[in-house]
Scaffold this active site. Structure first.
Site, PDB file in Angstrom:
ATOM      1  N   GLU A 232       1.150  -1.045  -0.024  1.00 18.26           N
ATOM      2  CA  GLU A 232      -0.451   0.097  -0.486  1.00 18.26           C
ATOM      3  C   GLU A 232       0.594   1.394   0.369  1.00 18.26           C
ATOM      4  O   GLU A 232       1.701   1.602   1.356  1.00 18.26           O
ATOM      5  CB  GLU A 232      -1.207  -0.165   0.832  1.00 18.26           C
ATOM      6  CG  GLU A 232      -1.878  -1.364   1.228  1.00 18.26           C
ATOM      7  CD  GLU A 232      -2.853  -1.458   0.489  1.00 18.26           C
ATOM      8  OE1 GLU A 232      -3.336   0.184  -0.287  1.00 18.26           O
ATOM      9  OE2 GLU A 232      -3.504  -1.860   0.866  1.00 18.26           O
ATOM     10  N   CYS A 266      -2.096   8.732   2.530  1.00 11.34           N
ATOM     11  CA  CYS A 266      -2.196   8.501   1.546  1.00 11.34           C
ATOM     12  C   CYS A 266      -3.013   9.192   0.684  1.00 11.34           C
ATOM     13  O   CYS A 266      -2.799   9.074  -1.137  1.00 11.34           O
ATOM     14  CB  CYS A 266      -2.261   7.234   0.856  1.00 11.34           C
ATOM     15  SG  CYS A 266      -3.237   5.854   2.412  1.00 11.34           S
TER      16      CYS A 266
HETATM   17  P1  NAP Z   1       7.807   4.864   4.587  1.00 12.06           P
HETATM   18  O1  NAP Z   1       9.783   5.813   5.266  1.00 12.06           O
HETATM   19  O2  NAP Z   1       8.524   4.515   3.534  1.00 12.06           O
HETATM   20  O3  NAP Z   1       7.840   4.451   5.606  1.00 12.06           O
HETATM   21  C1  NAP Z   1       6.763   3.186   5.973  1.00 12.06           C
HETATM   22  C2  NAP Z   1       7.145   2.415   7.117  1.00 12.06           C
HETATM   23  O4  NAP Z   1       8.503   2.005   6.020  1.00 12.06           O
HETATM   24  C3  NAP Z   1       8.066   2.975   8.306  1.00 12.06           C
HETATM   25  O5  NAP Z   1       8.187   1.325   9.088  1.00 12.06           O
HETATM   26  C4  NAP Z   1       9.889   2.910   7.884  1.00 12.06           C
HETATM   27  O6  NAP Z   1      10.953   2.227   8.495  1.00 12.06           O
HETATM   28  C5  NAP Z   1      10.030   1.475   6.853  1.00 12.06           C
HETATM   29  N1  NAP Z   1      11.060   1.476   6.358  1.00 12.06           N
HETATM   30  C6  NAP Z   1      11.520   2.359   5.154  1.00 12.06           C
HETATM   31  N2  NAP Z   1      12.470   2.320   3.946  1.00 12.06           N
HETATM   32  C7  NAP Z   1      12.582   1.410   3.911  1.00 12.06           C
HETATM   33  C8  NAP Z   1      13.853  -0.326   3.535  1.00 12.06           C
HETATM   34  N3  NAP Z   1      14.236  -0.031   2.815  1.00 12.06           N
HETATM   35  N4  NAP Z   1      12.959  -1.431   3.725  1.00 12.06           N
HETATM   36  C9  NAP Z   1      12.892  -1.758   4.809  1.00 12.06           C
HETATM   37  N5  NAP Z   1      11.216  -0.733   5.294  1.00 12.06           N
HETATM   38  C10 NAP Z   1      11.397   0.412   5.221  1.00 12.06           C
HETATM   39  O7  NAP Z   1       6.658   6.065   4.425  1.00 12.06           O
HETATM   40  P2  NAP Z   1       6.634   7.379   5.509  1.00 12.06           P
HETATM   41  O8  NAP Z   1       7.298   8.659   4.855  1.00 12.06           O
HETATM   42  O9  NAP Z   1       7.011   7.201   6.306  1.00 12.06           O
HETATM   43  O10 NAP Z   1       5.550   7.096   4.739  1.00 12.06           O
HETATM   44  C11 NAP Z   1       4.687   8.109   3.682  1.00 12.06           C
HETATM   45  C12 NAP Z   1       4.014   7.472   2.452  1.00 12.06           C
HETATM   46  O11 NAP Z   1       2.998   6.358   3.247  1.00 12.06           O
HETATM   47  C13 NAP Z   1       3.280   7.772   2.300  1.00 12.06           C
HETATM   48  O12 NAP Z   1       3.994   7.844   0.453  1.00 12.06           O
HETATM   49  C14 NAP Z   1       2.349   7.795   1.663  1.00 12.06           C
HETATM   50  O13 NAP Z   1       1.143   7.759   0.758  1.00 12.06           O
HETATM   51  C15 NAP Z   1       2.454   6.505   2.379  1.00 12.06           C
HETATM   52  N6  NAP Z   1       1.233   5.971   2.851  1.00 12.06           N
HETATM   53  C16 NAP Z   1       0.330   4.947   1.879  1.00 12.06           C
HETATM   54  C17 NAP Z   1      -0.556   4.081   2.724  1.00 12.06           C
HETATM   55  C18 NAP Z   1      -1.316   3.339   1.759  1.00 12.06           C
HETATM   56  O14 NAP Z   1      -2.635   2.461   2.083  1.00 12.06           O
HETATM   57  N7  NAP Z   1      -1.548   3.110   0.439  1.00 12.06           N
HETATM   58  C19 NAP Z   1      -1.011   4.194   4.016  1.00 12.06           C
HETATM   59  C20 NAP Z   1      -0.337   5.167   4.013  1.00 12.06           C
HETATM   60  C21 NAP Z   1       0.731   5.865   3.790  1.00 12.06           C
HETATM   61  P3  NAP Z   1      11.122   3.487   9.026  1.00 12.06           P
HETATM   62  O15 NAP Z   1      10.566   4.753  10.148  1.00 12.06           O
HETATM   63  O16 NAP Z   1      11.997   3.009  10.188  1.00 12.06           O
HETATM   64  O17 NAP Z   1      12.277   4.398   8.356  1.00 12.06           O
END
Ligand code: NAP
Length: 458
Positions: A232, A266
Protein backbone atom coordinates in the site's frame (compact mmCIF):
# COMPACT_ATOMS: atom_id res chain seq x y z
CA UNK A 1 16.73 6.38 11.66
CA UNK A 2 16.88 6.35 15.47
CA UNK A 3 13.81 4.92 17.18
CA UNK A 4 12.37 7.81 19.12
CA UNK A 5 9.29 9.83 19.86
CA UNK A 6 9.64 13.52 19.14
CA UNK A 7 6.72 15.87 19.60
CA UNK A 8 6.23 17.57 16.20
CA UNK A 9 4.34 20.42 17.85
CA UNK A 10 7.44 21.47 19.80
CA UNK A 11 10.41 19.50 18.47
CA UNK A 12 10.93 18.09 21.97
CA UNK A 13 12.51 14.65 22.26
CA UNK A 14 10.15 12.56 24.38
CA UNK A 15 11.68 9.10 24.46
CA UNK A 16 14.42 7.08 22.79
CA UNK A 17 14.46 3.32 22.30
CA UNK A 18 17.36 0.99 21.54
CA UNK A 19 16.71 -1.09 18.43
CA UNK A 20 16.43 -4.81 19.15
CA UNK A 21 19.65 -6.81 18.93
CA UNK A 22 19.96 -9.85 16.64
CA UNK A 23 19.44 -12.12 19.66
CA UNK A 24 16.30 -10.29 20.69
CA UNK A 25 14.93 -10.50 17.16
CA UNK A 26 15.72 -14.23 17.05
CA UNK A 27 13.86 -14.74 20.31
CA UNK A 28 10.77 -13.02 18.94
CA UNK A 29 10.89 -14.87 15.63
CA UNK A 30 11.03 -18.19 17.45
CA UNK A 31 8.18 -17.15 19.72
CA UNK A 32 6.06 -16.15 16.71
CA UNK A 33 6.79 -19.37 14.90
CA UNK A 34 5.88 -21.48 17.93
CA UNK A 35 2.76 -19.43 18.54
CA UNK A 36 1.49 -20.14 15.02
CA UNK A 37 1.53 -23.91 15.56
CA UNK A 38 -1.10 -23.78 18.28
CA UNK A 39 -2.82 -20.53 17.30
CA UNK A 40 -3.81 -21.78 13.85
CA UNK A 41 -5.80 -24.55 15.52
CA UNK A 42 -7.95 -22.16 17.56
CA UNK A 43 -11.48 -21.66 16.25
CA UNK A 44 -13.07 -18.53 14.84
CA UNK A 45 -15.28 -18.23 17.94
CA UNK A 46 -12.28 -18.07 20.28
CA UNK A 47 -10.39 -15.63 18.08
CA UNK A 48 -13.48 -13.44 17.81
CA UNK A 49 -13.76 -13.32 21.60
CA UNK A 50 -10.18 -12.07 21.86
CA UNK A 51 -10.67 -9.60 19.01
CA UNK A 52 -13.82 -8.14 20.59
CA UNK A 53 -11.95 -7.86 23.89
CA UNK A 54 -9.22 -5.91 22.07
CA UNK A 55 -11.88 -3.60 20.61
CA UNK A 56 -13.39 -3.00 24.06
CA UNK A 57 -9.98 -2.26 25.59
CA UNK A 58 -9.10 0.09 22.78
CA UNK A 59 -12.31 1.99 23.30
CA UNK A 60 -11.67 2.38 27.00
CA UNK A 61 -8.05 3.44 26.34
CA UNK A 62 -9.15 5.86 23.63
CA UNK A 63 -8.22 9.09 25.41
CA UNK A 64 -4.74 7.90 26.42
CA UNK A 65 -3.75 6.31 23.14
CA UNK A 66 -5.06 9.34 21.25
CA UNK A 67 -2.75 11.58 23.30
CA UNK A 68 0.16 9.24 22.59
CA UNK A 69 -0.49 9.43 18.84
CA UNK A 70 -0.86 13.21 18.94
CA UNK A 71 2.39 13.71 20.81
CA UNK A 72 4.28 11.24 18.59
CA UNK A 73 3.12 12.35 15.16
CA UNK A 74 1.08 15.52 15.52
CA UNK A 75 -2.43 14.59 14.33
CA UNK A 76 -5.17 16.50 16.10
CA UNK A 77 -6.54 14.90 19.22
CA UNK A 78 -9.99 14.73 17.65
CA UNK A 79 -8.56 12.85 14.64
CA UNK A 80 -6.61 10.52 16.93
CA UNK A 81 -9.72 9.67 18.94
CA UNK A 82 -11.68 9.07 15.75
CA UNK A 83 -8.90 6.76 14.56
CA UNK A 84 -9.06 4.70 17.75
CA UNK A 85 -12.82 4.37 17.35
CA UNK A 86 -12.42 3.31 13.72
CA UNK A 87 -9.97 0.62 14.78
CA UNK A 88 -12.41 -0.80 17.31
CA UNK A 89 -15.03 -0.94 14.57
CA UNK A 90 -12.62 -2.69 12.20
CA UNK A 91 -11.79 -5.26 14.85
CA UNK A 92 -15.47 -5.98 15.49
CA UNK A 93 -16.11 -6.22 11.77
CA UNK A 94 -13.57 -9.02 11.35
CA UNK A 95 -14.62 -10.70 14.61
CA UNK A 96 -18.11 -10.84 13.12
CA UNK A 97 -17.33 -11.78 9.52
CA UNK A 98 -14.04 -13.70 9.36
CA UNK A 99 -15.67 -17.12 9.54
CA UNK A 100 -18.09 -16.31 6.73
CA UNK A 101 -15.32 -14.77 4.57
CA UNK A 102 -13.13 -17.84 4.99
CA UNK A 103 -15.80 -20.52 4.76
CA UNK A 104 -15.17 -23.47 2.44
CA UNK A 105 -16.34 -22.85 -1.11
CA UNK A 106 -17.76 -26.13 -2.41
CA UNK A 107 -18.07 -26.73 -6.14
CA UNK A 108 -21.74 -27.10 -6.93
CA UNK A 109 -21.06 -29.69 -9.65
CA UNK A 110 -18.07 -31.77 -8.43
CA UNK A 111 -18.86 -34.35 -11.13
CA UNK A 112 -17.55 -31.86 -13.70
CA UNK A 113 -14.04 -32.46 -12.30
CA UNK A 114 -14.58 -36.19 -11.68
CA UNK A 115 -14.93 -35.81 -7.90
CA UNK A 116 -17.54 -36.75 -5.34
CA UNK A 117 -16.72 -33.53 -3.54
CA UNK A 118 -14.49 -30.59 -4.45
CA UNK A 119 -13.95 -27.33 -2.66
CA UNK A 120 -11.65 -24.38 -2.03
CA UNK A 121 -10.49 -23.90 1.57
CA UNK A 122 -8.80 -20.84 3.12
CA UNK A 123 -6.01 -21.63 5.56
CA UNK A 124 -3.61 -19.31 7.40
CA UNK A 125 -0.09 -18.92 6.04
CA UNK A 126 1.96 -18.36 9.21
CA UNK A 127 4.09 -15.49 10.50
CA UNK A 128 3.42 -12.28 8.56
CA UNK A 129 5.70 -9.24 8.77
CA UNK A 130 3.91 -5.89 8.71
CA UNK A 131 6.03 -2.81 7.90
CA UNK A 132 3.91 0.20 8.74
CA UNK A 133 3.96 4.02 8.48
CA UNK A 134 3.38 6.66 11.12
CA UNK A 135 0.53 8.62 9.53
CA UNK A 136 -2.34 6.49 10.86
CA UNK A 137 -0.25 4.70 13.46
CA UNK A 138 -3.13 2.64 14.86
CA UNK A 139 -5.38 2.15 11.86
CA UNK A 140 -2.71 1.05 9.37
CA UNK A 141 -1.70 -1.67 11.79
CA UNK A 142 -5.19 -2.73 12.79
CA UNK A 143 -6.38 -3.07 9.23
CA UNK A 144 -3.61 -5.65 8.81
CA UNK A 145 -3.77 -7.21 12.27
CA UNK A 146 -7.52 -7.71 12.67
CA UNK A 147 -7.99 -9.83 9.52
CA UNK A 148 -4.60 -11.55 9.85
CA UNK A 149 -5.24 -12.68 13.41
CA UNK A 150 -8.83 -13.67 12.67
CA UNK A 151 -7.55 -15.82 9.79
CA UNK A 152 -5.21 -17.66 12.16
CA UNK A 153 -1.97 -15.96 11.12
CA UNK A 154 0.42 -14.37 13.59
CA UNK A 155 1.90 -10.89 13.19
CA UNK A 156 5.23 -9.15 13.58
CA UNK A 157 5.02 -5.37 13.46
CA UNK A 158 7.91 -3.22 12.29
CA UNK A 159 6.38 0.19 12.87
CA UNK A 160 7.81 3.51 11.70
CA UNK A 161 10.70 4.64 13.89
CA UNK A 162 8.91 7.80 15.06
CA UNK A 163 5.90 6.02 16.61
CA UNK A 164 7.48 3.41 18.93
CA UNK A 165 5.10 4.08 21.80
CA UNK A 166 2.07 3.40 19.62
CA UNK A 167 3.77 0.19 18.41
CA UNK A 168 4.33 -1.01 21.98
CA UNK A 169 0.78 -0.07 22.90
CA UNK A 170 -0.55 -2.30 20.12
CA UNK A 171 1.49 -5.31 21.25
CA UNK A 172 0.27 -4.81 24.80
CA UNK A 173 -3.33 -4.39 23.64
CA UNK A 174 -3.45 -7.80 21.95
CA UNK A 175 -1.80 -9.46 24.97
CA UNK A 176 -4.28 -7.87 27.38
CA UNK A 177 -7.14 -8.94 25.11
CA UNK A 178 -6.10 -12.56 25.66
CA UNK A 179 -4.35 -13.49 22.41
CA UNK A 180 -1.75 -16.18 23.16
CA UNK A 181 1.83 -15.13 23.74
CA UNK A 182 3.70 -14.46 20.51
CA UNK A 183 0.63 -13.94 18.30
CA UNK A 184 1.33 -10.26 17.82
CA UNK A 185 4.71 -8.71 18.61
CA UNK A 186 6.24 -5.32 17.92
CA UNK A 187 9.81 -5.37 16.64
CA UNK A 188 11.51 -2.09 17.51
CA UNK A 189 13.97 -2.19 14.63
CA UNK A 190 15.26 0.23 12.03
CA UNK A 191 14.50 -0.20 8.34
CA UNK A 192 17.98 -1.66 7.71
CA UNK A 193 17.05 -4.62 9.93
CA UNK A 194 13.95 -5.49 7.90
CA UNK A 195 15.73 -7.50 5.22
CA UNK A 196 17.11 -10.13 7.60
CA UNK A 197 13.72 -10.60 9.23
CA UNK A 198 12.02 -10.93 5.86
CA UNK A 199 14.56 -13.48 4.64
CA UNK A 200 14.11 -15.61 7.75
CA UNK A 201 12.32 -18.84 6.73
CA UNK A 202 9.93 -18.53 9.66
CA UNK A 203 8.47 -15.36 8.09
CA UNK A 204 6.25 -16.39 5.18
CA UNK A 205 4.87 -13.12 3.83
CA UNK A 206 4.94 -9.35 4.27
CA UNK A 207 2.72 -6.34 3.96
CA UNK A 208 4.09 -2.82 3.68
CA UNK A 209 2.31 0.48 3.85
CA UNK A 210 4.58 3.39 3.09
CA UNK A 211 6.55 5.08 0.37
CA UNK A 212 7.50 3.77 -3.04
CA UNK A 213 11.21 3.25 -2.20
CA UNK A 214 10.35 1.26 0.93
CA UNK A 215 7.84 -0.84 -1.03
CA UNK A 216 10.34 -1.49 -3.80
CA UNK A 217 12.98 -2.60 -1.31
CA UNK A 218 10.70 -4.99 0.59
CA UNK A 219 9.16 -6.37 -2.59
CA UNK A 220 12.62 -7.01 -4.08
CA UNK A 221 13.74 -9.05 -1.08
CA UNK A 222 10.41 -10.88 -0.90
CA UNK A 223 10.67 -11.57 -4.62
CA UNK A 224 14.04 -13.23 -4.20
CA UNK A 225 12.61 -15.32 -1.37
CA UNK A 226 9.35 -16.02 -3.28
CA UNK A 227 7.23 -14.65 -0.47
CA UNK A 228 3.85 -13.06 -0.95
CA UNK A 229 3.57 -9.29 -0.43
CA UNK A 230 0.86 -6.70 -0.27
CA UNK A 231 1.98 -3.12 -0.92
CA UNK A 232 0.00 0.00 0.00
CA UNK A 233 2.10 2.89 -1.26
CA UNK A 234 1.74 6.56 -2.03
CA UNK A 235 -0.97 8.38 -3.90
CA UNK A 236 -1.70 11.64 -5.65
CA UNK A 237 -5.45 11.39 -5.87
CA UNK A 238 -7.43 13.43 -8.34
CA UNK A 239 -10.48 15.40 -7.22
CA UNK A 240 -12.46 16.32 -10.33
CA UNK A 241 -15.18 18.97 -10.22
CA UNK A 242 -17.66 19.17 -13.10
CA UNK A 243 -20.23 21.94 -13.81
CA UNK A 244 -23.22 20.02 -12.42
CA UNK A 245 -21.54 19.51 -9.01
CA UNK A 246 -22.80 21.04 -5.81
CA UNK A 247 -19.87 23.46 -5.62
CA UNK A 248 -20.30 24.54 -2.01
CA UNK A 249 -20.30 20.95 -0.85
CA UNK A 250 -17.47 19.98 -3.19
CA UNK A 251 -15.30 22.84 -1.89
CA UNK A 252 -16.03 21.95 1.71
CA UNK A 253 -15.19 18.27 1.20
CA UNK A 254 -12.16 19.22 -0.91
CA UNK A 255 -10.65 21.02 2.06
CA UNK A 256 -11.20 18.07 4.40
CA UNK A 257 -9.95 15.67 1.75
CA UNK A 258 -6.72 17.66 1.37
CA UNK A 259 -5.90 18.60 4.96
CA UNK A 260 -7.09 15.52 6.85
CA UNK A 261 -4.29 14.24 9.07
CA UNK A 262 -2.46 17.57 8.54
CA UNK A 263 -2.26 16.77 4.83
CA UNK A 264 -0.46 13.47 5.35
CA UNK A 265 -2.80 10.82 4.06
CA UNK A 266 -2.14 8.50 1.14
CA UNK A 267 -5.76 8.90 0.01
CA UNK A 268 -5.87 12.65 0.49
CA UNK A 269 -7.09 14.48 -2.60
CA UNK A 270 -3.98 16.21 -3.89
CA UNK A 271 -4.79 17.34 -7.44
CA UNK A 272 -7.96 19.37 -7.94
CA UNK A 273 -9.05 19.20 -11.55
CA UNK A 274 -11.82 21.66 -12.24
CA UNK A 275 -13.97 22.30 -15.31
CA UNK A 276 -13.41 25.73 -16.84
CA UNK A 277 -17.10 26.67 -16.44
CA UNK A 278 -16.88 26.47 -12.63
CA UNK A 279 -13.13 26.88 -12.05
CA UNK A 280 -13.13 30.47 -10.79
CA UNK A 281 -16.05 29.93 -8.44
CA UNK A 282 -14.69 26.67 -7.08
CA UNK A 283 -11.21 28.17 -6.62
CA UNK A 284 -12.65 31.07 -4.64
CA UNK A 285 -14.74 28.82 -2.37
CA UNK A 286 -11.84 26.43 -1.87
CA UNK A 287 -9.21 29.08 -1.14
CA UNK A 288 -11.52 30.90 1.29
CA UNK A 289 -11.95 27.71 3.27
CA UNK A 290 -8.26 26.79 3.16
CA UNK A 291 -7.36 30.25 4.46
CA UNK A 292 -9.88 29.97 7.28
CA UNK A 293 -8.32 26.80 8.70
CA UNK A 294 -6.81 27.15 12.15
CA UNK A 295 -3.24 25.89 12.24
CA UNK A 296 -1.86 25.18 15.69
CA UNK A 297 -1.40 22.88 18.65
CA UNK A 298 -2.97 19.53 17.72
CA UNK A 299 -4.03 19.00 21.33
CA UNK A 300 -6.30 22.09 21.16
CA UNK A 301 -9.91 21.41 20.30
CA UNK A 302 -10.14 24.41 17.95
CA UNK A 303 -7.22 23.30 15.79
CA UNK A 304 -7.93 22.11 12.24
CA UNK A 305 -4.37 21.50 11.07
CA UNK A 306 -1.47 20.47 13.30
CA UNK A 307 2.24 20.22 12.47
CA UNK A 308 3.80 17.87 9.95
CA UNK A 309 5.09 14.71 11.60
CA UNK A 310 8.78 15.23 10.95
CA UNK A 311 11.14 18.09 10.23
CA UNK A 312 12.23 16.36 7.02
CA UNK A 313 8.60 15.98 5.96
CA UNK A 314 8.13 19.74 6.22
CA UNK A 315 11.36 20.41 4.34
CA UNK A 316 10.14 18.11 1.52
CA UNK A 317 6.84 20.01 1.26
CA UNK A 318 8.66 23.37 1.28
CA UNK A 319 10.97 22.24 -1.50
CA UNK A 320 8.06 21.09 -3.69
CA UNK A 321 6.19 24.38 -3.28
CA UNK A 322 9.32 26.45 -3.90
CA UNK A 323 10.11 24.47 -7.04
CA UNK A 324 6.56 25.05 -8.31
CA UNK A 325 6.71 28.79 -7.66
CA UNK A 326 10.14 29.11 -9.29
CA UNK A 327 8.72 27.38 -12.38
CA UNK A 328 5.77 29.76 -12.61
CA UNK A 329 2.99 28.39 -10.39
CA UNK A 330 0.71 30.94 -8.73
CA UNK A 331 0.24 30.88 -4.98
CA UNK A 332 -3.43 31.45 -4.14
CA UNK A 333 -2.78 31.11 -0.42
CA UNK A 334 -0.13 29.87 2.03
CA UNK A 335 3.22 28.86 0.66
CA UNK A 336 5.37 29.13 3.77
CA UNK A 337 6.20 27.50 7.07
CA UNK A 338 4.73 28.91 10.25
CA UNK A 339 7.37 30.68 12.34
CA UNK A 340 8.17 29.35 15.78
CA UNK A 341 8.76 25.92 17.26
CA UNK A 342 7.16 22.83 15.73
CA UNK A 343 6.97 21.71 12.11
CA UNK A 344 3.95 23.69 10.94
CA UNK A 345 3.18 24.57 7.34
CA UNK A 346 0.43 26.88 6.11
CA UNK A 347 -2.47 25.41 4.14
CA UNK A 348 -1.48 26.20 0.58
CA UNK A 349 -3.18 26.33 -2.82
CA UNK A 350 -1.18 26.40 -6.04
CA UNK A 351 -2.58 27.24 -9.47
CA UNK A 352 -1.03 27.20 -12.97
CA UNK A 353 0.86 23.99 -12.24
CA UNK A 354 2.63 22.60 -15.30
CA UNK A 355 4.31 19.32 -16.18
CA UNK A 356 7.83 20.61 -15.58
CA UNK A 357 7.14 21.09 -11.86
CA UNK A 358 7.96 18.31 -9.41
CA UNK A 359 4.61 18.88 -7.74
CA UNK A 360 2.93 17.67 -10.95
CA UNK A 361 4.55 14.23 -10.65
CA UNK A 362 5.27 13.71 -6.97
CA UNK A 363 3.09 13.12 -3.95
CA UNK A 364 2.89 16.17 -1.68
CA UNK A 365 2.64 14.90 1.90
CA UNK A 366 1.38 18.07 3.55
CA UNK A 367 -1.51 20.59 3.33
CA UNK A 368 -0.79 21.70 -0.23
CA UNK A 369 -3.34 21.55 -3.06
CA UNK A 370 -2.70 21.97 -6.77
CA UNK A 371 -5.51 23.33 -8.98
CA UNK A 372 -5.82 22.38 -12.66
CA UNK A 373 -8.23 23.93 -15.17
CA UNK A 374 -9.70 21.61 -17.82
CA UNK A 375 -12.16 22.17 -20.68
CA UNK A 376 -14.27 19.02 -20.45
CA UNK A 377 -14.58 15.46 -19.21
CA UNK A 378 -12.04 14.03 -21.67
CA UNK A 379 -9.34 16.38 -20.51
CA UNK A 380 -10.37 15.87 -16.86
CA UNK A 381 -9.87 12.12 -17.17
CA UNK A 382 -6.62 12.58 -19.07
CA UNK A 383 -5.14 14.89 -16.40
CA UNK A 384 -6.46 12.69 -13.57
CA UNK A 385 -4.75 9.66 -15.09
CA UNK A 386 -1.49 11.47 -15.93
CA UNK A 387 0.27 10.21 -12.82
CA UNK A 388 2.31 7.18 -11.89
CA UNK A 389 0.05 6.68 -8.85
CA UNK A 390 -3.32 4.96 -8.79
CA UNK A 391 -4.71 4.85 -5.27
CA UNK A 392 -8.00 6.70 -4.78
CA UNK A 393 -9.87 9.28 -6.86
CA UNK A 394 -12.85 11.57 -6.53
CA UNK A 395 -15.26 13.05 -9.05
CA UNK A 396 -18.04 15.52 -8.41
CA UNK A 397 -20.91 15.51 -10.90
CA UNK A 398 -24.68 15.05 -10.83
CA UNK A 399 -24.68 13.78 -14.42
CA UNK A 400 -25.25 10.01 -14.50
CA UNK A 401 -23.36 9.48 -17.76
CA UNK A 402 -20.35 11.37 -16.41
CA UNK A 403 -20.48 9.40 -13.17
CA UNK A 404 -20.33 6.19 -15.17
CA UNK A 405 -17.37 7.41 -17.22
CA UNK A 406 -15.40 8.43 -14.13
CA UNK A 407 -16.20 5.13 -12.40
CA UNK A 408 -14.92 3.20 -15.41
CA UNK A 409 -12.10 5.35 -16.75
CA UNK A 410 -10.27 6.74 -13.71
CA UNK A 411 -7.15 4.62 -13.21
CA UNK A 412 -7.25 4.01 -9.49
CA UNK A 413 -8.03 1.41 -6.85
CA UNK A 414 -11.08 3.42 -5.79
CA UNK A 415 -13.42 5.99 -7.27
CA UNK A 416 -15.64 8.02 -4.97
CA UNK A 417 -18.32 10.08 -6.71
CA UNK A 418 -19.67 13.11 -4.77
CA UNK A 419 -17.83 12.04 -1.64
CA UNK A 420 -14.39 11.76 -0.10
CA UNK A 421 -12.18 8.72 -0.54
CA UNK A 422 -12.26 6.87 2.75
CA UNK A 423 -11.37 3.38 3.90
CA UNK A 424 -14.21 1.26 5.28
CA UNK A 425 -13.86 -2.26 6.72
CA UNK A 426 -16.69 -3.30 4.38
CA UNK A 427 -14.96 -2.21 1.16
CA UNK A 428 -11.69 -3.36 -0.43
CA UNK A 429 -8.80 -0.89 -0.20
CA UNK A 430 -5.65 -0.72 -2.31
CA UNK A 431 -4.03 0.73 -5.37
CA UNK A 432 -2.79 0.09 -8.88
CA UNK A 433 0.24 1.42 -10.76
CA UNK A 434 2.90 2.70 -8.34
CA UNK A 435 0.43 2.88 -5.49
CA UNK A 436 0.97 -0.82 -4.94
CA UNK A 437 -0.91 -4.09 -5.27
CA UNK A 438 -3.09 -6.40 -3.27
CA UNK A 439 -6.08 -5.38 -1.22
CA UNK A 440 -6.80 -4.77 2.43
CA UNK A 441 -10.17 -4.76 4.20
CA UNK A 442 -13.43 -6.53 3.28
CA UNK A 443 -13.45 -10.23 2.36
CA UNK A 444 -10.65 -9.58 -0.14
CA UNK A 445 -8.26 -8.28 2.50
CA UNK A 446 -8.52 -11.25 4.83
CA UNK A 447 -7.92 -13.66 1.95
CA UNK A 448 -4.60 -12.07 0.91
CA UNK A 449 -2.64 -13.95 3.54
CA UNK A 450 -4.35 -17.31 3.20
CA UNK A 451 -3.50 -20.45 1.33
CA UNK A 452 -6.46 -20.98 -0.94
CA UNK A 453 -6.25 -24.74 -1.00
CA UNK A 454 -8.03 -26.85 -3.61
CA UNK A 455 -9.50 -30.00 -2.06
CA UNK A 456 -10.61 -32.79 -4.46
CA UNK A 457 -12.18 -35.97 -3.08
CA UNK A 458 -12.91 -38.80 -5.46
P1 NAP B 1 8.31 5.20 4.59
O1 NAP B 1 9.48 6.04 4.82
O2 NAP B 1 8.26 4.34 3.42
O3 NAP B 1 8.11 4.35 5.92
C1 NAP B 1 7.12 3.36 6.04
C2 NAP B 1 7.68 2.17 6.79
O4 NAP B 1 8.66 1.52 5.97
C3 NAP B 1 8.40 2.55 8.08
O5 NAP B 1 8.18 1.54 9.02
C4 NAP B 1 9.85 2.60 7.65
O6 NAP B 1 10.74 2.39 8.72
C5 NAP B 1 9.90 1.45 6.68
N1 NAP B 1 10.96 1.53 5.69
C6 NAP B 1 11.45 2.62 5.08
N2 NAP B 1 12.39 2.28 4.19
C7 NAP B 1 12.50 0.93 4.23
C8 NAP B 1 13.29 -0.01 3.55
N3 NAP B 1 14.19 0.36 2.62
N4 NAP B 1 13.16 -1.31 3.85
C9 NAP B 1 12.27 -1.71 4.76
N5 NAP B 1 11.47 -0.85 5.45
C10 NAP B 1 11.58 0.45 5.18
O7 NAP B 1 6.98 6.04 4.50
P2 NAP B 1 6.58 7.30 5.35
O8 NAP B 1 7.25 8.46 4.78
O9 NAP B 1 6.72 7.01 6.79
O10 NAP B 1 5.01 7.33 5.04
C11 NAP B 1 4.49 8.08 4.03
C12 NAP B 1 4.21 7.28 2.78
O11 NAP B 1 3.33 6.21 3.07
C13 NAP B 1 3.49 8.14 1.77
O12 NAP B 1 4.00 7.89 0.50
C14 NAP B 1 2.06 7.64 1.87
O13 NAP B 1 1.28 7.90 0.75
C15 NAP B 1 2.27 6.20 2.13
N6 NAP B 1 1.06 5.59 2.70
C16 NAP B 1 0.32 4.74 1.94
C17 NAP B 1 -0.85 4.21 2.44
C18 NAP B 1 -1.71 3.27 1.64
O14 NAP B 1 -2.58 2.64 2.21
N7 NAP B 1 -1.50 3.13 0.34
C19 NAP B 1 -1.27 4.54 3.72
C20 NAP B 1 -0.49 5.42 4.47
C21 NAP B 1 0.69 5.94 3.94
P3 NAP B 1 11.53 3.64 9.39
O15 NAP B 1 10.50 4.52 10.00
O16 NAP B 1 12.40 2.97 10.40
O17 NAP B 1 12.28 4.30 8.29
Amino acid sequence: MAIRSINPATGELLKTFEPLSDEEIEWRLERASKAFVSYRATGFGQRATWMRAAADLLESDRGDIARTMTTEMGKTLAAAEAEAAKCARGMRFYAEHAEEFLADEPLSDPGAVGARRALARYQPLGVILAVMPWNFPLWQVVRFAAPALMAGNVGLLKHASNVPQTALYLEDLFVRAGFPEGCFQALLIGSAQVEAVLRDPRVVAATLTGSEPAGRSVAAVAGEEIKKTVLELGGSDAFVVMPSADLERAAQVAVTARVQNNGQSCIAAKRFIVHDAVYDRFARLFVERMQALRVGDPAEEATDVGPLATEQGRADVEALVEDAVVHGATLLCGGARVDGPGWYYQPTVLADVTQDMAVYREEVFGPVAALYRVDGIDEAIEVANATSFGLGSNAWTEDAAEQERFATELEAGAVFINGMTTSYPELPFGGIKRSGYGRELSAHGIREFCNLKTVWIG
